[in-house]
Design a protein around this motif. Structure first.
Motif, PDB file in Angstrom:
ATOM      1  N   GLY A  13      96.459 -19.305  67.156  1.00 24.37           N
ATOM      2  CA  GLY A  13      96.883 -19.428  65.758  1.00 24.37           C
ATOM      3  C   GLY A  13      97.502 -20.781  65.420  1.00 24.37           C
ATOM      4  N   ILE A  14      98.552 -20.732  64.635  1.00 27.38           N
ATOM      5  CA  ILE A  14      99.192 -21.950  64.136  1.00 27.38           C
ATOM      6  C   ILE A  14      99.760 -22.784  65.281  1.00 27.38           C
ATOM      7  N   GLY A  15     100.403 -22.127  66.243  1.00 25.93           N
ATOM      8  CA  GLY A  15     101.011 -22.855  67.366  1.00 25.93           C
ATOM      9  C   GLY A  15      99.978 -23.632  68.172  1.00 25.93           C
ATOM     10  N   ALA A  16      98.822 -23.021  68.412  1.00 21.26           N
ATOM     11  CA  ALA A  16      97.764 -23.712  69.166  1.00 21.26           C
ATOM     12  C   ALA A  16      97.297 -24.946  68.401  1.00 21.26           C
ATOM     13  N   ALA A  17      97.132 -24.809  67.084  1.00 20.96           N
ATOM     14  CA  ALA A  17      96.689 -25.956  66.267  1.00 20.96           C
ATOM     15  C   ALA A  17      97.739 -27.063  66.289  1.00 20.96           C
ATOM     16  N   ILE A  18      99.029 -26.686  66.285  1.00 22.73           N
ATOM     17  CA  ILE A  18     100.101 -27.699  66.345  1.00 22.73           C
ATOM     18  C   ILE A  18     100.049 -28.430  67.686  1.00 22.73           C
ATOM     19  N   ALA A  19      99.887 -27.675  68.764  1.00 23.87           N
ATOM     20  CA  ALA A  19      99.831 -28.297  70.099  1.00 23.87           C
ATOM     21  C   ALA A  19      98.688 -29.304  70.170  1.00 23.87           C
TER      22      ALA A  19
END
Ligand code: NDP
Length: 243
Positions: A13-19
């Motif tokens: 989700g969002i966390g993976a995209a941020i990483a």
């Protein structure tokens, strides 16, 4: 931009995209989640493919002892993160009058206590370096309040208060603290909604589409960057104009 970032809840989700977005900027990434090992390893693989160091770490952010252990593990493996993105979160849906003590604790534990525990654990190294970036993922419902999501709204509003206080407390140490408030983003968290509900939410979003995790990641990457040094205590909406 170099250095090390911890992105909590970055298995999907969002966390993976941020990483991945931070890795694109040349930042090493401590990938984290509680149990989603397969997802975390996939995020690690995507970050490493961009030429940065990345490793997966596992803990429940609602448990302060586990967060302290996480701090030690990351320190030994990769060093001290000077960018902290508090993204791990859970939601809950229902009338406030139907909400049990356990449900309240579950959401508060991850969405608010977890942010507190991670900030407390990782700020001292930033203070020593006289540089740091804290980006907390709140929600547009933390700004506006959502019917049948009172617990979630309260936790996310708490994150905003914590962020604004930290901006004042840490400014003299060269550390910024900001929040990003996503709108409706297409991730697993919204999988329980019917196609009709998602279409209605899309209709209410002025830009005429639902958000993608990358829409949030772009805002986070800016706030985590060197060039955002004069931006602190802010809540940046990434909601397509919904609020
Ligand atoms: P997902 O459910 O897709 O991902 C959540 C991530 O958080 C996973 O990596 C999960 O890992 C981790 N996580 C959850 N609880 C814990 C815990 N107690 N300890 C450690 N890790 C945990 O969510 P999204 O990507 O949609 O959401 C990310 C953030 O964005 C959340 O804070 C959410 O509230 C916020 N947000 C999302 C919106 C949306 O529309 N999707 C809108 C507004 C805000 P694991 O499964 O291993 O626990």
């Amino acid at each position: 931009m170099a250095g090390l970032a911890l992105v909590t809840g970055s298995s999907r989700g969002i966390g993976a995209a941020i990483a991945v977005s931070l890795a694109q900027e040349g930042v090493d990434v401590a990938v984290h989640c509680r149990t989603d090992r397969e997802g975390a390893e996939e995020t690690v693989r995507r970050c490493r493919a961009l030429g940065v160091r990345a490793q997966a770490f596992f803990c429940d952010v609602s448990d302060s002892a586990q967060v302290e252990r996480l701090r030690g593990e990351i320190h030994s493996a990769l060093g001290d993160p000077l960018v902290l993105v508090n993204n791990a979160g859970v939601d809950a849906f229902g009338l406030l009058t139907d909400t049990t003590d356990a449900e309240w604790r579950r959401v508060m534990g991850t969405d608010l206590d977890g942010v507190f525990y991670c900030c407390r654990a990782f700020i001292p190294a930033m203070v020593r370096e006289k540089w740091g970036r804290i980006v907390n993922i709140t929600s547009m419902w933390g700004v506006a309040g959502a019917s049948c999501e009172a617990v979630y709204s309260a936790a996310k509003a708490g994150v905003i208060g914590l962020t604004k206080a930290l901006a004042r407390e840490l400014g003299p140490s060269g550390i910024t603290a900001n929040a990003v408030a996503p709108g409706v983003i297409r991730t697993e968290m919204n999988a329980r909604h019917s196609a009709e509900t998602m279409a209605a939410l899309c209709e209410e979003t002025p830009v005429g589409r639902l958000g993608e995790p990358e829409d949030v990641a772009a805002a986070v990457s800016f706030l985590a960057s060197e060039r955002a040094g004069f931006v602190t205590g802010q809540v940046l909406g990434a909601d397509g104009g919904y609020i």
